[in-house]
Write an enzyme that holds these catalytic residues in place. Sequence first.
Site, PDB file in Angstrom:
ATOM      1  N   GLY A 105      35.513  36.963  38.248  1.00 56.39           N
ATOM      2  CA  GLY A 105      35.675  38.397  38.456  1.00 56.39           C
ATOM      3  C   GLY A 105      34.325  39.074  38.593  1.00 56.39           C
ATOM      4  O   GLY A 105      33.706  39.080  39.654  1.00 56.39           O
ATOM      5  N   GLY A 106      33.834  39.637  37.477  1.00 61.53           N
ATOM      6  CA  GLY A 106      32.594  40.424  37.489  1.00 61.53           C
ATOM      7  C   GLY A 106      31.429  39.760  38.202  1.00 61.53           C
ATOM      8  O   GLY A 106      30.705  40.410  38.961  1.00 61.53           O
ATOM      9  N   HIS A 118      48.061  37.472  38.295  1.00 64.69           N
ATOM     10  CA  HIS A 118      46.888  37.767  37.466  1.00 64.69           C
ATOM     11  C   HIS A 118      47.354  38.555  36.238  1.00 64.69           C
ATOM     12  O   HIS A 118      48.263  39.376  36.330  1.00 64.69           O
ATOM     13  CB  HIS A 118      45.869  38.573  38.275  1.00 64.69           C
ATOM     14  CG  HIS A 118      44.554  38.689  37.563  1.00 64.69           C
ATOM     15  ND1 HIS A 118      44.358  39.571  36.526  1.00 64.69           N
ATOM     16  CD2 HIS A 118      43.390  38.008  37.706  1.00 64.69           C
ATOM     17  CE1 HIS A 118      43.123  39.421  36.081  1.00 64.69           C
ATOM     18  NE2 HIS A 118      42.515  38.481  36.780  1.00 64.69           N
ATOM     19  N   GLU A 163      46.202  41.014  34.787  1.00 62.40           N
ATOM     20  CA  GLU A 163      46.168  42.478  34.932  1.00 62.40           C
ATOM     21  C   GLU A 163      47.431  42.971  35.622  1.00 62.40           C
ATOM     22  O   GLU A 163      47.928  44.058  35.339  1.00 62.40           O
ATOM     23  CB  GLU A 163      44.903  42.883  35.712  1.00 62.40           C
ATOM     24  CG  GLU A 163      43.656  42.726  34.844  1.00 62.40           C
ATOM     25  CD  GLU A 163      42.363  42.521  35.607  1.00 62.40           C
ATOM     26  OE1 GLU A 163      42.346  42.719  36.838  1.00 62.40           O
ATOM     27  OE2 GLU A 163      41.368  42.147  34.952  1.00 62.40           O
ATOM     28  N   SER A 222      35.116  35.543  32.217  1.00 61.15           N
ATOM     29  CA  SER A 222      33.684  35.729  31.917  1.00 61.15           C
ATOM     30  C   SER A 222      32.820  34.532  32.318  1.00 61.15           C
ATOM     31  O   SER A 222      31.844  34.201  31.630  1.00 61.15           O
ATOM     32  CB  SER A 222      33.482  36.065  30.429  1.00 61.15           C
ATOM     33  OG  SER A 222      34.178  37.256  30.095  1.00 61.15           O
ATOM     34  N   GLU A 241      43.445  31.453  32.683  1.00 60.46           N
ATOM     35  CA  GLU A 241      42.591  32.577  32.306  1.00 60.46           C
ATOM     36  C   GLU A 241      43.076  33.155  30.976  1.00 60.46           C
ATOM     37  O   GLU A 241      44.031  33.934  30.959  1.00 60.46           O
ATOM     38  CB  GLU A 241      42.659  33.674  33.372  1.00 60.46           C
ATOM     39  CG  GLU A 241      42.163  33.246  34.735  1.00 60.46           C
ATOM     40  CD  GLU A 241      41.730  34.442  35.564  1.00 60.46           C
ATOM     41  OE1 GLU A 241      40.592  34.444  36.023  1.00 60.46           O
ATOM     42  OE2 GLU A 241      42.527  35.381  35.733  1.00 60.46           O
ATOM     43  N   ASN A 288      37.112  37.014  42.681  1.00 53.54           N
ATOM     44  CA  ASN A 288      38.175  38.033  42.615  1.00 53.54           C
ATOM     45  C   ASN A 288      37.499  39.381  42.405  1.00 53.54           C
ATOM     46  O   ASN A 288      37.064  39.696  41.299  1.00 53.54           O
ATOM     47  CB  ASN A 288      39.116  37.693  41.443  1.00 53.54           C
ATOM     48  CG  ASN A 288      40.134  38.800  41.188  1.00 53.54           C
ATOM     49  OD1 ASN A 288      40.331  39.681  42.027  1.00 53.54           O
ATOM     50  ND2 ASN A 288      40.778  38.751  40.028  1.00 53.54           N
ATOM     51  N   TRP A 289      37.411  40.147  43.485  1.00 55.52           N
ATOM     52  CA  TRP A 289      36.693  41.427  43.394  1.00 55.52           C
ATOM     53  C   TRP A 289      37.509  42.504  42.689  1.00 55.52           C
ATOM     54  O   TRP A 289      36.999  43.573  42.409  1.00 55.52           O
ATOM     55  CB  TRP A 289      36.321  41.933  44.799  1.00 55.52           C
ATOM     56  CG  TRP A 289      35.210  41.168  45.437  1.00 55.52           C
ATOM     57  CD1 TRP A 289      34.631  40.018  44.985  1.00 55.52           C
ATOM     58  CD2 TRP A 289      34.537  41.501  46.655  1.00 55.52           C
ATOM     59  NE1 TRP A 289      33.650  39.612  45.847  1.00 55.52           N
ATOM     60  CE2 TRP A 289      33.569  40.505  46.880  1.00 55.52           C
ATOM     61  CE3 TRP A 289      34.666  42.535  47.576  1.00 55.52           C
ATOM     62  CZ2 TRP A 289      32.726  40.526  48.001  1.00 55.52           C
ATOM     63  CZ3 TRP A 289      33.833  42.563  48.690  1.00 55.52           C
ATOM     64  CH2 TRP A 289      32.870  41.566  48.895  1.00 55.52           C
ATOM     65  N   LYS A 290      38.789  42.232  42.473  1.00 52.22           N
ATOM     66  CA  LYS A 290      39.682  43.236  41.869  1.00 52.22           C
ATOM     67  C   LYS A 290      39.582  44.542  42.686  1.00 52.22           C
ATOM     68  O   LYS A 290      39.477  44.472  43.901  1.00 52.22           O
ATOM     69  CB  LYS A 290      39.346  43.429  40.390  1.00 52.22           C
ATOM     70  CG  LYS A 290      39.308  42.091  39.654  1.00 52.22           C
ATOM     71  CD  LYS A 290      39.191  42.210  38.174  1.00 52.22           C
ATOM     72  CE  LYS A 290      39.184  40.807  37.562  1.00 52.22           C
ATOM     73  NZ  LYS A 290      39.191  40.808  36.110  1.00 52.22           N
ATOM     74  N   GLY A 323      36.755  39.674  31.522  1.00 55.15           N
ATOM     75  CA  GLY A 323      35.985  40.920  31.574  1.00 55.15           C
ATOM     76  C   GLY A 323      35.440  41.345  30.219  1.00 55.15           C
ATOM     77  O   GLY A 323      34.977  42.466  30.054  1.00 55.15           O
TER      78      GLY A 323
END
Length: 260
Positions: free
Chosen positions: A240-241, A100, A102, A219, A174, A10-12, A180
Amino acid sequence: MGRRTLIVGNWKMNGLIETAQEFADAILTGLSARAGRFVQCEVVICPPATALYVLNQRLGGSSVKLGGQNISEHESGPHTGEICGIMLRNVGCRFVILGHSERRATCGEDNETVGRKMAAAFRDGLQPIVCVGESLEERDLGRTLEVVEGQIEALIPYLPVHAAKRPLLVLAYEPVWAIGTGRNATPEQIQEVHGFIRQRLEGELGADAQKIRILYGGSVKGTNARSILALKDVDGGLIGGASLKAADFLAIIDAVPEKF
Ligand code: PGA
């Protein structure tokens, strides 16, 4: 068990055309060097919508699949700024991340909205990856399972009528406090919630619950992926990251255990 491990990046809101192209080339090179391991898992990249076309050109025809990060619940029409499922399909997507945390936190997406979007994804031929998870406050209050149960229950009325399609649902647990932040849920905390989700699904869907993949996100990186992905009810990761650099993402693919 027969659930194929699914690793989703997930590159966001990260990644321009050039970086997406470089990533695609690096991931294809990396995966072709790992051909045996690659078949152990399914790999999906969810970039920003603006990079989908070019990634489809680079990755289309390869085994790396594409997904979006959101869709409108509507099919088309006057919804400025929105993208519908058919549009994602049009640029090669097979999956879409929905709900998600966010988006739940900043775009007003509640359980009902997420349910309607999940129905839209099924309608438009996309596999939904629906995110659930508790906040730190909810965990500290001992409400984790209750919150996750509410998020799962809200989806049930929106599942496809055709039972054969239901196993296409993917869930992602999640914990919001682990996203993150570099903070990890322990393997015990993760398995507790994944096992609970599986049991809850079984109550609603019977044997189909064994076919639904439940990913863990928060993470996840090359150094902790092995112990997380080996857990009984963890069927992959939402990353993600660590999905932004091909080398970091490949390190997670390298940590996929052989479950068969
Ligand atoms: P993270 O993000 O891996 O950077 O924690 C996971 C996610 O938000 O899906």
